[in-house]
Scaffold this motif. Structure first.
Motif, PDB file in Angstrom:
ATOM      1  N   GLY A  90       0.805  -1.225   0.000  1.00  0.00           N
ATOM      2  CA  GLY A  90       0.000   0.000   0.000  1.00  0.00           C
ATOM      3  C   GLY A  90       0.834   1.268   0.000  1.00  0.00           C
ATOM      4  O   GLY A  90       0.552   2.183   0.761  1.00  0.00           O
ATOM      5  N   ARG A  91       1.866   1.300  -0.838  1.00  0.00           N
ATOM      6  CA  ARG A  91       2.809   2.421  -0.852  1.00  0.00           C
ATOM      7  C   ARG A  91       3.432   2.629   0.525  1.00  0.00           C
ATOM      8  O   ARG A  91       3.681   3.721   0.961  1.00  0.00           O
ATOM      9  CB  ARG A  91       2.162   3.699  -1.389  1.00  0.00           C
ATOM     10  N   ASN A  92       3.624   1.527   1.203  1.00  0.00           N
ATOM     11  CA  ASN A  92       4.294   1.418   2.500  1.00  0.00           C
ATOM     12  C   ASN A  92       3.450   1.927   3.675  1.00  0.00           C
ATOM     13  O   ASN A  92       3.985   2.357   4.681  1.00  0.00           O
ATOM     14  CB  ASN A  92       5.668   2.099   2.497  1.00  0.00           C
ATOM     15  N   ILE A  93       2.121   1.804   3.568  1.00  0.00           N
ATOM     16  CA  ILE A  93       1.275   2.137   4.720  1.00  0.00           C
ATOM     17  C   ILE A  93       0.823   0.867   5.455  1.00  0.00           C
ATOM     18  O   ILE A  93       0.207   0.959   6.507  1.00  0.00           O
ATOM     19  CB  ILE A  93       0.058   3.011   4.346  1.00  0.00           C
ATOM     20  N   GLY A  94       1.113  -0.289   4.896  1.00  0.00           N
ATOM     21  CA  GLY A  94       0.748  -1.554   5.532  1.00  0.00           C
ATOM     22  C   GLY A  94      -0.632  -2.030   5.117  1.00  0.00           C
ATOM     23  O   GLY A  94      -1.458  -1.265   4.614  1.00  0.00           O
ATOM     24  N   LEU A  95      -0.871  -3.296   5.315  1.00  0.00           N
ATOM     25  CA  LEU A  95      -2.113  -3.929   4.870  1.00  0.00           C
ATOM     26  C   LEU A  95      -3.340  -3.395   5.609  1.00  0.00           C
ATOM     27  O   LEU A  95      -4.361  -3.091   4.993  1.00  0.00           O
ATOM     28  CB  LEU A  95      -2.008  -5.449   5.019  1.00  0.00           C
ATOM     29  N   LEU A  96      -3.253  -3.256   6.932  1.00  0.00           N
ATOM     30  CA  LEU A  96      -4.393  -2.763   7.699  1.00  0.00           C
ATOM     31  C   LEU A  96      -4.810  -1.369   7.209  1.00  0.00           C
ATOM     32  O   LEU A  96      -5.992  -1.114   6.948  1.00  0.00           O
ATOM     33  CB  LEU A  96      -4.044  -2.717   9.191  1.00  0.00           C
ATOM     34  N   ASN A  97      -3.836  -0.483   7.050  1.00  0.00           N
ATOM     35  CA  ASN A  97      -4.147   0.866   6.580  1.00  0.00           C
ATOM     36  C   ASN A  97      -4.589   0.882   5.117  1.00  0.00           C
ATOM     37  O   ASN A  97      -5.391   1.718   4.719  1.00  0.00           O
ATOM     38  CB  ASN A  97      -2.957   1.793   6.802  1.00  0.00           C
ATOM     39  N   LYS A  98      -4.082  -0.051   4.339  1.00  0.00           N
ATOM     40  CA  LYS A  98      -4.516  -0.132   2.948  1.00  0.00           C
ATOM     41  C   LYS A  98      -6.001  -0.486   2.878  1.00  0.00           C
ATOM     42  O   LYS A  98      -6.747   0.084   2.079  1.00  0.00           O
ATOM     43  CB  LYS A  98      -3.692  -1.168   2.183  1.00  0.00           C
ATOM     44  N   VAL A  99      -6.434  -1.411   3.716  1.00  0.00           N
ATOM     45  CA  VAL A  99      -7.860  -1.772   3.741  1.00  0.00           C
ATOM     46  C   VAL A  99      -8.685  -0.565   4.210  1.00  0.00           C
ATOM     47  O   VAL A  99      -9.761  -0.292   3.672  1.00  0.00           O
ATOM     48  CB  VAL A  99      -8.103  -3.028   4.600  1.00  0.00           C
ATOM     49  N   ASN A 100      -8.161   0.178   5.188  1.00  0.00           N
ATOM     50  CA  ASN A 100      -8.847   1.414   5.593  1.00  0.00           C
ATOM     51  C   ASN A 100      -8.903   2.409   4.435  1.00  0.00           C
ATOM     52  O   ASN A 100      -9.918   3.092   4.249  1.00  0.00           O
ATOM     53  CB  ASN A 100      -8.158   2.045   6.807  1.00  0.00           C
ATOM     54  N   ALA A 101      -7.848   2.496   3.652  1.00  0.00           N
ATOM     55  CA  ALA A 101      -7.839   3.370   2.471  1.00  0.00           C
ATOM     56  C   ALA A 101      -8.870   2.882   1.452  1.00  0.00           C
ATOM     57  O   ALA A 101      -9.563   3.691   0.817  1.00  0.00           O
ATOM     58  CB  ALA A 101      -6.442   3.427   1.860  1.00  0.00           C
ATOM     59  N   TYR A 102      -8.977   1.571   1.281  1.00  0.00           N
ATOM     60  CA  TYR A 102     -10.015   1.019   0.396  1.00  0.00           C
ATOM     61  C   TYR A 102     -11.403   1.482   0.842  1.00  0.00           C
ATOM     62  O   TYR A 102     -12.243   1.852   0.018  1.00  0.00           O
ATOM     63  CB  TYR A 102      -9.982  -0.508   0.428  1.00  0.00           C
ATOM     64  N   ALA A 103     -11.667   1.455   2.150  1.00  0.00           N
ATOM     65  CA  ALA A 103     -12.978   1.880   2.667  1.00  0.00           C
ATOM     66  C   ALA A 103     -13.231   3.347   2.331  1.00  0.00           C
ATOM     67  O   ALA A 103     -14.358   3.717   1.957  1.00  0.00           O
ATOM     68  CB  ALA A 103     -13.060   1.643   4.175  1.00  0.00           C
ATOM     69  N   LEU A 104     -12.201   4.174   2.430  1.00  0.00           N
ATOM     70  CA  LEU A 104     -12.349   5.587   2.061  1.00  0.00           C
ATOM     71  C   LEU A 104     -12.564   5.735   0.549  1.00  0.00           C
ATOM     72  O   LEU A 104     -13.329   6.595   0.103  1.00  0.00           O
ATOM     73  CB  LEU A 104     -11.132   6.388   2.516  1.00  0.00           C
ATOM     74  N   GLN A 105     -11.920   4.895  -0.227  1.00  0.00           N
ATOM     75  CA  GLN A 105     -12.131   4.920  -1.675  1.00  0.00           C
ATOM     76  C   GLN A 105     -13.565   4.509  -2.013  1.00  0.00           C
ATOM     77  O   GLN A 105     -14.161   5.048  -2.947  1.00  0.00           O
ATOM     78  CB  GLN A 105     -11.123   4.006  -2.375  1.00  0.00           C
ATOM     79  N   ASP A 106     -14.112   3.587  -1.234  1.00  0.00           N
ATOM     80  CA  ASP A 106     -15.509   3.184  -1.435  1.00  0.00           C
ATOM     81  C   ASP A 106     -16.453   4.375  -1.222  1.00  0.00           C
ATOM     82  O   ASP A 106     -17.555   4.392  -1.754  1.00  0.00           O
ATOM     83  CB  ASP A 106     -15.904   2.053  -0.476  1.00  0.00           C
ATOM     84  N   GLN A 107     -15.994   5.358  -0.447  1.00  0.00           N
ATOM     85  CA  GLN A 107     -16.796   6.558  -0.175  1.00  0.00           C
ATOM     86  C   GLN A 107     -16.481   7.695  -1.154  1.00  0.00           C
ATOM     87  O   GLN A 107     -16.974   8.808  -0.980  1.00  0.00           O
ATOM     88  CB  GLN A 107     -16.540   7.042   1.255  1.00  0.00           C
ATOM     89  N   GLY A 108     -15.627   7.427  -2.154  1.00  0.00           N
ATOM     90  CA  GLY A 108     -15.379   8.414  -3.194  1.00  0.00           C
ATOM     91  C   GLY A 108     -14.000   9.044  -3.221  1.00  0.00           C
ATOM     92  O   GLY A 108     -13.694   9.814  -4.123  1.00  0.00           O
ATOM     93  N   ARG A 109     -13.144   8.749  -2.234  1.00  0.00           N
ATOM     94  CA  ARG A 109     -11.792   9.307  -2.273  1.00  0.00           C
ATOM     95  C   ARG A 109     -10.951   8.570  -3.299  1.00  0.00           C
ATOM     96  O   ARG A 109     -11.166   7.393  -3.562  1.00  0.00           O
ATOM     97  CB  ARG A 109     -11.088   9.141  -0.914  1.00  0.00           C
ATOM     98  N   ASN A 110      -9.942   9.273  -3.844  1.00  0.00           N
ATOM     99  CA  ASN A 110      -8.977   8.563  -4.679  1.00  0.00           C
ATOM    100  C   ASN A 110      -7.878   8.022  -3.767  1.00  0.00           C
ATOM    101  O   ASN A 110      -7.893   8.262  -2.555  1.00  0.00           O
ATOM    102  CB  ASN A 110      -8.435   9.458  -5.809  1.00  0.00           C
ATOM    103  N   THR A 111      -6.926   7.315  -4.315  1.00  0.00           N
ATOM    104  CA  THR A 111      -5.896   6.672  -3.486  1.00  0.00           C
ATOM    105  C   THR A 111      -5.070   7.699  -2.716  1.00  0.00           C
ATOM    106  O   THR A 111      -4.712   7.456  -1.556  1.00  0.00           O
ATOM    107  CB  THR A 111      -4.958   5.784  -4.328  1.00  0.00           C
ATOM    108  N   ILE A 112      -4.756   8.800  -3.327  1.00  0.00           N
ATOM    109  CA  ILE A 112      -3.967   9.839  -2.650  1.00  0.00           C
ATOM    110  C   ILE A 112      -4.769  10.460  -1.513  1.00  0.00           C
ATOM    111  O   ILE A 112      -4.273  10.587  -0.388  1.00  0.00           O
ATOM    112  CB  ILE A 112      -3.501  10.914  -3.649  1.00  0.00           C
ATOM    113  N   GLU A 113      -5.999  10.853  -1.787  1.00  0.00           N
ATOM    114  CA  GLU A 113      -6.854  11.454  -0.748  1.00  0.00           C
ATOM    115  C   GLU A 113      -7.027  10.510   0.435  1.00  0.00           C
ATOM    116  O   GLU A 113      -6.984  10.936   1.592  1.00  0.00           O
ATOM    117  CB  GLU A 113      -8.221  11.824  -1.337  1.00  0.00           C
ATOM    118  N   ALA A 114      -7.205   9.227   0.147  1.00  0.00           N
ATOM    119  CA  ALA A 114      -7.384   8.239   1.218  1.00  0.00           C
ATOM    120  C   ALA A 114      -6.127   8.154   2.084  1.00  0.00           C
ATOM    121  O   ALA A 114      -6.210   8.172   3.313  1.00  0.00           O
ATOM    122  CB  ALA A 114      -7.736   6.877   0.633  1.00  0.00           C
ATOM    123  N   ASN A 115      -4.958   8.067   1.453  1.00  0.00           N
ATOM    124  CA  ASN A 115      -3.711   7.997   2.224  1.00  0.00           C
ATOM    125  C   ASN A 115      -3.522   9.242   3.083  1.00  0.00           C
ATOM    126  O   ASN A 115      -3.155   9.145   4.257  1.00  0.00           O
ATOM    127  CB  ASN A 115      -2.506   7.813   1.293  1.00  0.00           C
TER     128      ASN A 115
END
Length: 191
Positions: A90-115
């Protein structure tokens, strides 16, 4: 930098026969996956592939990671070279945070905004291990398989000559269009 490295072993795969070496840096372990003729190549093809468990292993359609890894392994098996499997999920944020970023992407954020919303940078990867692998494998020239301008800049900063850049173009789908557009428009990836 304290690096441990494994012996070199054979790795037969569905793509072809490779040699493999593992490198351990602190708590992260990375791989060098080399074609059988790697040592004879003056300027090998090289792909620095950042780990993506959800894509590479689970086949997630939210990214193009598995497609790019498949493309690189097939290409290296046929043309010779090296895939560095850079284990910084996840660009070095780890798997747990990557899944959290996925949840934010599900709400409309892009990958950068989520990180950024999770308190990370756009891209927190550290490529120091790549330099160590290049030194270990005596890579002074290469043909880089990438779309990422930051990887090009990094390799050039090491004094390694990039003889050619080969784009890693794969098919998009309805689930990864936003991801690919973000990489292109916000991160300067060359598609």
């Amino acid at each position: 930098m304290n690096i441990e490295k494994s012996n070199i072993a054979n790795l037969p795969t569905r793509y072809g026969k490779f040699k493999i070496r593992a490198y351990k840096q602190d708590h992260q372990e990375h791989l060098a996956i080399m074609s059988q003729d790697f040592e004879t190549l003056a300027a090998p093809y090289v792909r620095i592939h950042s780990e993506c468990l959800t894509g590479d292993t689970l086949g997630s359609l939210k990214c193009d990671c598995q497609n790019q890894l498949d493309l690189a392994l097939k290409f290296i098996a046929q043309n010779g070279g090296l895939v560095i499997y850079h284990r910084q999920e996840g660009r070095n944020i780890g798997l747990l945070n990557k899944v959290n970023a996925y949840a934010l992407q599900d709400q409309g954020r892009n990958t950068i905004e989520a990180n950024l919303e999770l308190g990370f940078g756009e891209d927190d990867r550290d490529y120091g291990i790549v330099e160590e692998i290049f030194k270990d494998l005596n890579i002074k020239k290469l043909k880089l398989i990438t779309n990422n301008p930051e990887k090009i800049k990094y390799v050039e900063s090491l004094g390694v000559e990039i003889v050619e850049r080969i784009p890693a173009i794969t098919k998009s789908n309805k689930y990864n269009e936003n991801y690919i557009n973000t990489k292109k428009e916000k991160m300067g990836h060359m598609f």
